[in-house]
Write a protein that holds these residues in place. Structure first.
Motif, mmCIF file in Angstrom:
data_model
loop_
_atom_site.group_PDB
_atom_site.id
_atom_site.type_symbol
_atom_site.label_atom_id
_atom_site.label_comp_id
_atom_site.label_asym_id
_atom_site.label_seq_id
_atom_site.Cartn_x
_atom_site.Cartn_y
_atom_site.Cartn_z
ATOM 1 N N THR A 2 5.970 -0.362 -18.743
ATOM 2 C CA THR A 2 7.176 -0.333 -17.938
ATOM 3 C C THR A 2 7.084 -1.406 -16.871
ATOM 4 O O THR A 2 6.167 -1.388 -16.064
ATOM 5 N N GLN A 6 12.005 -1.524 -12.677
ATOM 6 C CA GLN A 6 13.171 -1.841 -13.492
ATOM 7 C C GLN A 6 13.636 -0.583 -14.222
ATOM 8 O O GLN A 6 12.921 -0.059 -15.069
ATOM 9 N N TYR A 7 14.840 -0.138 -13.857
ATOM 10 C CA TYR A 7 15.375 1.094 -14.397
ATOM 11 C C TYR A 7 16.847 0.942 -14.754
ATOM 12 O O TYR A 7 17.541 0.103 -14.204
ATOM 13 N N LEU A 58 12.843 0.766 -18.009
ATOM 14 C CA LEU A 58 12.952 -0.195 -19.099
ATOM 15 C C LEU A 58 11.574 -0.364 -19.717
ATOM 16 O O LEU A 58 10.573 -0.390 -19.012
#
Length: 80
Positions: A2, A6-7, A58
């Motif tokens: 991951t 970053q989502y 992400l």
């Protein structure tokens, strides 16, 4: 893997589940652990109510995933 910070923000609809989110964003209904871990404030319930904000981390394609692919498939796998 991951990337840090970053989502995707997902707002639930009634009846969604962790595995359905995993299927939608990762293509694997069993890969919901990163989503659960990114949302420690969300109770682990079998079914969500509507309106819960979920951070979906992400994920990057692993080099191991693309290592055995022919060259014309590698760029497609990385861009998915």
């Amino acid at each position: 893997m991951t990337p840090s910070g970053q989502y995707i923000l997902h707002v639930t609809t009634a009846g969604e589940r962790w595995d359905l989110l995993s299927w939608r964003y990762y293509g694997d209904p069993t890969d919901y652990s990163p989503i659960i871990m990114a949302n420690p404030n969300v109770p682990i319930e079998p079914v969500f109510d509507a309106g819960i904000s979920i951070a979906v981390p992400l994920q990057q394609k692993s080099a191991a995933v693309t290592a055995n692919l022919p060259p014309w498939k590698v760029s497609q796998a990385v861009s998915d």
